[in-house]
Write a protein that holds these residues in place. Structure first.
Motif, PDB file in Angstrom:
ATOM      1  N   GLU A 173     -58.677-113.169  24.309  1.00  0.00           N
ATOM      2  CA  GLU A 173     -57.979-112.372  25.313  1.00  0.00           C
ATOM      3  C   GLU A 173     -58.200-110.890  25.070  1.00  0.00           C
ATOM      4  O   GLU A 173     -58.419-110.452  23.941  1.00  0.00           O
ATOM      5  CB  GLU A 173     -56.467-112.658  25.277  1.00  0.00           C
ATOM      6  N   LYS A 174     -58.137-110.091  26.148  1.00  0.00           N
ATOM      7  CA  LYS A 174     -58.216-108.647  26.010  1.00  0.00           C
ATOM      8  C   LYS A 174     -56.928-108.124  25.416  1.00  0.00           C
ATOM      9  O   LYS A 174     -55.856-108.697  25.603  1.00  0.00           O
ATOM     10  CB  LYS A 174     -58.470-107.992  27.378  1.00  0.00           C
ATOM     11  N   THR A 221     -58.877-114.078  19.645  1.00  0.00           N
ATOM     12  CA  THR A 221     -57.876-114.663  20.546  1.00  0.00           C
ATOM     13  C   THR A 221     -58.443-115.127  21.878  1.00  0.00           C
ATOM     14  O   THR A 221     -57.804-115.907  22.578  1.00  0.00           O
ATOM     15  CB  THR A 221     -56.760-113.641  20.846  1.00  0.00           C
TER      16      THR A 221
END
Length: 275
Positions: free
Chosen positions: A270-271, A268
């Motif tokens: 993202e985290k 993604t």
């Protein structure tokens, strides 16, 4: 026990669940993993008959979720922050109500209270409980009658490691009794350790699914190791080249295995974070 086929659900034009499909067999612990707003709660609400999907099909205990009745709910346990309790009653009186309703012995209720470290506080009013104590109250409420199917929303959130491990032991005991457990969690280590199958959810879509170790193996650099030096730097090299770096102020050497958290970032960008 659970089957979804191409289920979608939108709110005000925003897709909350976007064409998701999965199957959960009897006696499995299934981890449904995703950050806040990814569609986890919407999916649970569809599976428990609280919401109706816009399209697709969903079954629970062999029954269309749109036809779930009160008798079916007797075979289901639900732990969620949307499921309430009586704030002015004590922990014990809250749970005693459910024990009597389901014809569960008070001895078993006391056993669960002791296991989850609530027995000494059983006379405390629910309105005065900490977040972790509320979590344990709701968990006992959900598992008290040993349902066929259990929905758990972040069951170890706010718990210390010792209590988290006790919750894991309890869930594994229920699994061995044939209880099917649908678990949402933001704890990727927890999912890796106790889940038979997982699905990673992002923006309403399932982006990866399978047995946790199989998913990890799929994204791991096999045959490579990570060498960390005392100056804080690290490198990834083929395992056979490790000997070339011995004696160079190395602090650690370990295999280059992915984690579910790192896989989520890889897929993604993202985290993995929860509100």
């Amino acid at each position: 026990m659970i089957e979804l086929r191409h289920v979608t659900k939108a709110f005000n034009g925003r897709m909350a669940v976007d064409d998701i499909s999965f199957t959960i067999s009897e006696g499995q612990i299934f981890g449904f993993l995703g950050p806040s707003g990814s569609g986890k709660s919407t999916t649970i609400n569809i599976l428990t008959g609280q919401l109706t999907q816009d399209s697709g099909q969903a079954w629970v205990l062999g029954k269309d979720t749109r036809q779930i009745g009160s008798d079916d709910l007797l075979d289901i346990g639900i732990m969620s922050d949307t499921i309430g309790f009586y704030e002015r009653l004590s922990i014990y009186k809250n749970l005693l109500f459910f024990a009597k309703f389901h014809h569960v012995s008070t001895d078993y209720l006391d056993q669960l209270l002791r296991r989850l470290d609530l027995f000494d506080d059983k006379n405390k009013k629910a309105i005065d409980l900490s977040t972790g104590m509320k979590q344990r109250l709701l968990l006992i409420q959900a598992v008290l009658h040993t349902p066929k199917l259990l929905f758990l929303d972040e069951p170890t959130s706010g718990l210390d490691p010792t209590l988290s491990r006790e919750v894991h032991r309890l869930l594994l005991e229920l699994k061995h009794k044939g209880v099917t457990i649908f678990l949402t969690t933001h704890d990727m280590t927890e999912a890796t350790e106790i889940c038979d199958e997982i699905a990673l959810l992002y923006q309403g879509k399932i982006i990866e699914a399978g047995a946790p170790q199989a998913v990890i193996d799929k994204y791991s650099d096999k045959g490579k190791v990570v060498i960390r030096f005392q100056n804080g730097k690290s490198i990834t090299v083929p395992q056979e080249e490790t000997a070339n770096y011995l004696g160079q102020h190395i602090s650690s050497i370990h295999t280059s295995e992915a984690t579910l958290a790192s896989i989520f970032i890889q897929l993604t960008g993202e985290k993995f974070e929860n509100d």
